[in-house]
Design an enzyme around this catalytic site. Structure first.
Site, PDB file in Angstrom:
ATOM      1  N   LYS A   1      -6.251  -7.910  18.512  1.00 39.31           N
ATOM      2  CA  LYS A   1      -6.574  -6.644  17.856  1.00 39.31           C
ATOM      3  C   LYS A   1      -7.817  -5.983  18.469  1.00 39.31           C
ATOM      4  O   LYS A   1      -7.943  -5.891  19.676  1.00 39.31           O
ATOM      5  CB  LYS A   1      -6.695  -6.853  16.344  1.00 39.31           C
ATOM      6  CG  LYS A   1      -5.353  -7.304  15.745  1.00 39.31           C
ATOM      7  CD  LYS A   1      -5.245  -7.099  14.265  1.00 39.31           C
ATOM      8  CE  LYS A   1      -5.001  -5.671  13.937  1.00 39.31           C
ATOM      9  NZ  LYS A   1      -4.482  -5.389  12.614  1.00 39.31           N
TER      10      LYS A   1
ATOM     11  N   ARG B   1       0.855  -1.190   0.000  1.00 43.19           N
ATOM     12  CA  ARG B   1       0.000   0.000   0.000  1.00 43.19           C
ATOM     13  C   ARG B   1       0.885   1.231   0.000  1.00 43.19           C
ATOM     14  O   ARG B   1       2.002   1.214   0.479  1.00 43.19           O
ATOM     15  CB  ARG B   1      -0.906   0.010   1.233  1.00 43.19           C
ATOM     16  CG  ARG B   1      -1.794  -1.215   1.294  1.00 43.19           C
ATOM     17  CD  ARG B   1      -2.979  -0.989   2.188  1.00 43.19           C
ATOM     18  NE  ARG B   1      -2.666  -1.177   3.593  1.00 43.19           N
ATOM     19  CZ  ARG B   1      -3.520  -0.867   4.572  1.00 43.19           C
ATOM     20  NH1 ARG B   1      -4.693  -0.333   4.277  1.00 43.19           N
ATOM     21  NH2 ARG B   1      -3.206  -1.069   5.836  1.00 43.19           N
TER      22      ARG B   1
ATOM     23  N   HIS C   1      -2.931   2.031  21.097  1.00 40.09           N
ATOM     24  CA  HIS C   1      -3.211   3.410  20.722  1.00 40.09           C
ATOM     25  C   HIS C   1      -4.174   4.129  21.680  1.00 40.09           C
ATOM     26  O   HIS C   1      -3.956   5.305  22.022  1.00 40.09           O
ATOM     27  CB  HIS C   1      -3.724   3.352  19.270  1.00 40.09           C
ATOM     28  CG  HIS C   1      -3.973   4.629  18.578  1.00 40.09           C
ATOM     29  ND1 HIS C   1      -4.009   4.710  17.209  1.00 40.09           N
ATOM     30  CD2 HIS C   1      -4.242   5.861  19.012  1.00 40.09           C
ATOM     31  CE1 HIS C   1      -4.278   5.947  16.843  1.00 40.09           C
ATOM     32  NE2 HIS C   1      -4.420   6.665  17.920  1.00 40.09           N
TER      33      HIS C   1
ATOM     34  N   TRP D   1     -12.839   5.549  14.797  1.00 35.22           N
ATOM     35  CA  TRP D   1     -11.420   5.231  15.025  1.00 35.22           C
ATOM     36  C   TRP D   1     -11.196   3.720  14.973  1.00 35.22           C
ATOM     37  O   TRP D   1     -10.164   3.244  14.490  1.00 35.22           O
ATOM     38  CB  TRP D   1     -10.970   5.786  16.392  1.00 35.22           C
ATOM     39  CG  TRP D   1      -9.652   5.212  16.770  1.00 35.22           C
ATOM     40  CD1 TRP D   1      -8.421   5.709  16.436  1.00 35.22           C
ATOM     41  CD2 TRP D   1      -9.417   3.979  17.471  1.00 35.22           C
ATOM     42  NE1 TRP D   1      -7.441   4.865  16.877  1.00 35.22           N
ATOM     43  CE2 TRP D   1      -8.029   3.792  17.520  1.00 35.22           C
ATOM     44  CE3 TRP D   1     -10.242   3.013  18.049  1.00 35.22           C
ATOM     45  CZ2 TRP D   1      -7.443   2.694  18.149  1.00 35.22           C
ATOM     46  CZ3 TRP D   1      -9.669   1.913  18.668  1.00 35.22           C
ATOM     47  CH2 TRP D   1      -8.284   1.769  18.714  1.00 35.22           C
TER      48      TRP D   1
ATOM     49  N   GLY E   1      -0.145   4.791  16.043  1.00 36.14           N
ATOM     50  CA  GLY E   1      -0.388   6.115  16.614  1.00 36.14           C
ATOM     51  C   GLY E   1      -0.077   6.168  18.107  1.00 36.14           C
ATOM     52  O   GLY E   1      -0.082   7.244  18.719  1.00 36.14           O
TER      53      GLY E   1
ATOM     54  N   ASP F   1     -11.510   0.550  13.332  1.00 41.86           N
ATOM     55  CA  ASP F   1     -11.762   0.062  11.977  1.00 41.86           C
ATOM     56  C   ASP F   1     -12.798  -1.054  11.937  1.00 41.86           C
ATOM     57  O   ASP F   1     -13.391  -1.311  10.890  1.00 41.86           O
ATOM     58  CB  ASP F   1     -10.469  -0.550  11.401  1.00 41.86           C
ATOM     59  CG  ASP F   1      -9.552   0.510  10.826  1.00 41.86           C
ATOM     60  OD1 ASP F   1     -10.052   1.524  10.344  1.00 41.86           O
ATOM     61  OD2 ASP F   1      -8.325   0.297  10.870  1.00 41.86           O
TER      62      ASP F   1
ATOM     63  N   ASP G   1      -4.741   8.251  10.577  1.00 39.40           N
ATOM     64  CA  ASP G   1      -3.430   7.929  11.158  1.00 39.40           C
ATOM     65  C   ASP G   1      -2.468   9.087  10.960  1.00 39.40           C
ATOM     66  O   ASP G   1      -1.763   9.503  11.884  1.00 39.40           O
ATOM     67  CB  ASP G   1      -2.854   6.663  10.510  1.00 39.40           C
ATOM     68  CG  ASP G   1      -3.671   5.426  10.855  1.00 39.40           C
ATOM     69  OD1 ASP G   1      -4.555   5.524  11.723  1.00 39.40           O
ATOM     70  OD2 ASP G   1      -3.422   4.365  10.263  1.00 39.40           O
TER      71      ASP G   1
HETATM   72  C1  GLC Z   1      -5.061   0.439  13.076  1.00 44.55           C
HETATM   73  C2  GLC Z   1      -5.336   1.519  12.061  1.00 44.55           C
HETATM   74  C3  GLC Z   1      -5.978   2.727  12.705  1.00 44.55           C
HETATM   75  C4  GLC Z   1      -7.152   2.345  13.528  1.00 44.55           C
HETATM   76  C5  GLC Z   1      -6.812   1.245  14.524  1.00 44.55           C
HETATM   77  C6  GLC Z   1      -8.020   0.736  15.259  1.00 44.55           C
HETATM   78  O1  GLC Z   1      -4.049   0.845  13.929  1.00 44.55           O
HETATM   79  O2  GLC Z   1      -4.152   1.923  11.413  1.00 44.55           O
HETATM   80  O3  GLC Z   1      -6.369   3.635  11.723  1.00 44.55           O
HETATM   81  O4  GLC Z   1      -7.621   3.485  14.196  1.00 44.55           O
HETATM   82  O5  GLC Z   1      -6.224   0.171  13.831  1.00 44.55           O
HETATM   83  O6  GLC Z   1      -8.909   0.069  14.437  1.00 44.55           O
END
Ligand code: GLC
Length: 803
Positions: A638, A347, A646, A494, A712, A496, A354
């Protein structure tokens, strides 16, 4: 008994992480390059280089997620020409017995140094990319530490890649026949016959005794980088070819007296032999130029880092803030998020949310790159006020900045600008809201108020000032609310994997309120009273909707599905409590103190673990497509109940806003990579980098960290710690100091450069409080916050007493 395993340590003096055991179960990587040429290199010298784009500008090849780990790489082999014994300066690829050979890898700021002692030879290989030349230098030193004369051979090795990664991996009928290699005057050139402006080269400071450009000649049939035939036999084959798989091996025989050492430079560069290769070979054959380039790189980082240095009672915080966390944050801004050992180049471009977040964290260390990113994002905003979720800013550049027009026959057609504008169905509801804060942060840091009135095109049509862009973003969120008046979740927020569509997202609504407040502050500063009024009314409405609809007795809900079901409520069986709904209620300052404390207590009670805060609890086990993909992810991984890194700093910020410094530090510490240096058997990943996530308590590998570097988390932890724990912020008209620390901290110091002046801030906490300021003295005089910017060039002492 628990066995604790560590593989290395932090060297704060040199700002390096030193790996003493190379047999780490996963790759521990570093990033070389600060401008256009980048190499991602592991502790075993495995990795790849690219120029500008990891998708289109590949230079060396990498077999991601391969067996064995990290192949190929940028290797130097040594061979004892009398016995035939050979090894590599990095432990891999030859992989000598660790009982008989010692290896170290020093990952530093944009350089990595490999050190090896074996067979009476001490060898070092330093890899770095000078700031102003597109070349990776391998500065190799070999010393005879035995007591006899030694006859040795040195070989470089790397594998060239077709420049377009997708073709290199998937379309071998092009990649194998459209690139070739040649050798002349000590320089290997790798060319792309179709694209006669595109060349890479490998040179050295010596006249080679032999060379190989054809990979399979160097390695030999049914061999690997572990036992290349050329090294085994002590000589390359002088191979070149048009088409095929190519490598760069330059070989030199040397003789060293006992105690004698030799220095050799390899140069992997961008450009043709004639245009660049000869010049670079000449320039870096002079060791003075190599030394100057390396010192230049060190100074570059030293200067950057001097913009903010801390000295607190917390050694881990000092090490991470002063070096590693800001280094990681900058890496995300400079290289975006698509080049690592996880994202291996498929990509290109910028993720809207981000990049906006990354670019707000290091304006003080890299204002130019952050400004470039901000402008690219402003250009990626549609005139409706939503951002293009993932886009390549190159498409907005005028044709003349782009490559010459010869097209490869099988590359996908170049999209037109209008083709990349996606519709509402692909909008992530949070994407553009981040940019409001980023733009304001940029102006606060730089003082460039005129930036608000700069005219920037929209992605689809027309143009507007930066300020107008921000209004469109705020209006878009106001216009896209669901049946309850809370912002729609759209494709995702935020998270995904939370795909609410027309359902509603609490997090986005809190963010909307947060962005509105930040914008109103800017509008006030600019004296634009009509907007102050308009957006204050909007903010009041948003806040009321949040407080009326999102509070759920003990904590805030995460949102509503499109059929009106609550997500993250006491009654839910799975996904009862979501971290972001609590931290953002507090961070946005929607929550009252009472509700704020209650909801963050729930976070502490249900989401905390010794490796960090979980994203939600309990994890989902049953698919529920009204909530989204999150319900189809394995438990504890995840977005489905891992310790997603993050959001952890947002909880730290929330605790600071609530004045609970002890709790803020508890959350900061749990996930701090530094603190996990000695439990690598659990963590596995680098202890100098935050990772995207850590397996949650519902997973068998609880505590294992995955996806280092491009997250992030770094930028946000940097901001959480410096602006909220240490409490040093800048706003439009001054410096604000408002720490929230653990009560047992007696004092700390911060040195901050801002708009040309230096501030040496010394905070004392004689009464063991967590928050509250009794007095601030600027150069001896009592002052109030904000402290107005002092003269450029001045050095100012600030003494703060907490109470
Ligand atoms: C990944 C993505 C980010 C998103 C996070 C949570 O880190 O890069 O954009 O906010 O997942 O889904």
């Amino acid at each position: 008994m628990e066995v604790k395993i560590r593989y290395g340590y932090f060297d704060n003096i040199n700002r390096e992480y030193v790996i003493e055991r190379p047999d780490i179960p996963v790759s521990w990587t570093n990033y070389l390059g600060v401008k256009d040429l980048c190499t991602i290199i592991s502790h075993n010298a495995g990795g790849y280089s690219f120029y500008k784009s990891a998708e289109h500008g590949r230079i060396t090849r990498f077999r991601p997620n391969g067996v064995p780990l990290d192949r190929p790489g940028h290797y130097t082999y040594l061979r004892d020409d009398e016995t035939g014994e050979y090894w590599s300066i990095s432990w891999q690829p030859v992989g000598k017995d660790l009982e008989r050979a010692t290896y170290q890898c020093h990952h530093g700021l944009s350089y990595s140094r490999f050190i090896c002692d074996y067979f009476g030879i001490h060898a070092e290989q330093l890899l770095f990319i000078p700031i102003n030349d597109d070349v990776e230098l391998w500065d190799v030193v070999i010393k005879n530490t035995s007591d006899k004369i030694r006859k040795l051979s040195i070989f470089s090795y790397l594998e060239f890649s077709f420049q377009h990664i997708e073709i290199d991996n998937q379309n071998l009928q092009i990649s194998l026949y459209a690139s070739g290699s040649s050798y002349k005057d000590g320089i290997i050139e790798y060319d792309f016959f179709y694209e006669p402006w595109n060349y890479h080269f490998l040179a050295s400071n010596f006249d080679p005794d032999s060379y190989d450009c054809v990979r399979d000649r160097f390695l030999g049939n049914y061999r690997t980088e572990t036992n290349p035939i050329a090294v085994e036999r002590g000589e390359c084959h002088n191979s070149t070819e048009l088409g095929g798989n190519h490598c760069g091996s330059l070989h030199k025989r040397i003789i060293l007296d006992s105690g004698e050492e030799i220095r050799v430079i390899f140069m992997l560069g961008v450009g043709s032999r004639e245009e660049k290769g000869r010049m670079i070979k000449h320039k870096y054959s002079d060791f003075k130029n190599v030394d100057n380039a390396f010192n230049g790189l060190k100074e570059y980082w030293q200067e950057k880092l001097s913009n903010l240095q801390v000295n607190t009672p917390h050694q881990g915080m000092n090490t991470m803030l002063n070096t590693w966390t800001i280094y990681e944050a900058e890496t995300c801004v400079v290289w975006s998020r698509f080049a690592s050992f996880i994202e291996v180049g498929g990509r290109t471009g910028l993720g809207y949310r981000d990049t906006s977040q990354d670019a707000m964290s290091c304006i003080h260390t890299n204002p130019n790159k952050c400004k470039q990113r901000i402008l690219e994002l402003l250009n990626g905003l549609t005139s409706m006020g939503y951002g293009l979720h993932l886009f390549d800013p190159e498409v907005f550049k005028s044709q003349k900045d782009q490559l010459p027009g010869v097209k490869l026959p099988t590359v996908k057609p170049t999209p037109k600008q209008e083709d990349i504008i996606h519709g509402l169905e692909d909008v992530c509801a949070d994407d553009a809201l981040w940019l409001v804060a980023t733009v304001c942060e940029f102006v606060k840091e730089t003082g460039d108020v005129a930036f608000f009135d700069k005219v920037v095109p929209y992605a689809d049509k027309k143009e507007g000032t930066v300020y107008e862009h921000l209004k469109k973003i705020l209006d878009f969120s106001a216009d896209h609310v669901g049946q309850n008046g809370i912002c729609q979740g759209l494709r995702a927020d935020w998270n995904d994997c939370l795909n609410l569509g027309g359902g509603e997202s609490a997090m986005v609504t809190f963010m909307h309120y947060w962005a509105l407040k930040i914008f109103i502050e800017a509008a006030k500063h600019l004296g634009r009273d009509d907007d102050v009024q308009k957006y204050t009314a909007m903010a009041d409405k948003v806040k009321k909707a949040c407080e009326d609809l999102l509070w759920d007795d003990k904590w805030y809900v995460r949102g509503f599905t499109k059929t009106g079901r609550k997500i993250g409520t006491q009654e839910s069986i799975e996904g009862k409590l979501f971290l972001n709904a609590q931290s953002w209620a507090v961070y946005s300052e929607v929550a009252s103190e009472k509700r704020g404390k209650m909801c963050m207590d729930a976070v502490n009670d249900h989401l905390y673990s010794k490796y960090g805060l979980h994203l939600l609890w309990p994890a989902y086990s049953k698919p529920d497509d009204e909530i989204g993909y999150v319900t189809r992810v394995y438990k504890g991984i995840k977005e489905n109940g891992s310790i997603f890194s993050h959001p952890n700093p947002w909880a730290v910020i929330a605790e600071c806003i609530l004045g609970r410094g002890d709790r803020a530090l508890k959350f900061y510490d749990a996930i701090l990579p530094y603190s996990q240096n000695d439990i690598i058997e659990i963590r596995e990943a680098e202890p100098y980098s935050y990772c995207q996530f850590i397996m949650g308590k519902d997973h068998t590998a609880h505590g294992r960290a995955r996806h280092p570097w491009l997250t992030g988390t770094a930028g946000w932890f940097y901001m959480a710690a410096t602006k909220y724990i240490l409490g040093i912020k800048v706003n439009f008209d001054g410096l604000v100091i408002d720490p929230c620390i653990p009560k047992d901290w007696k004092e700390f110091q911060v040195q901050r450069n801002w708009r040309g002046a230096t501030y040496k801030i010394n905070v004392k906490n004689p009464h063991s409080v967590m928050k509250g300021i009794k007095s601030i003295r600027l150069n001896g005089k009592l002052v109030e916050c904000p402290i107005s910017p002092q003269k450029s060039g001045s050095v100012n002492d600030i003494e703060v007493i907490m109470e």
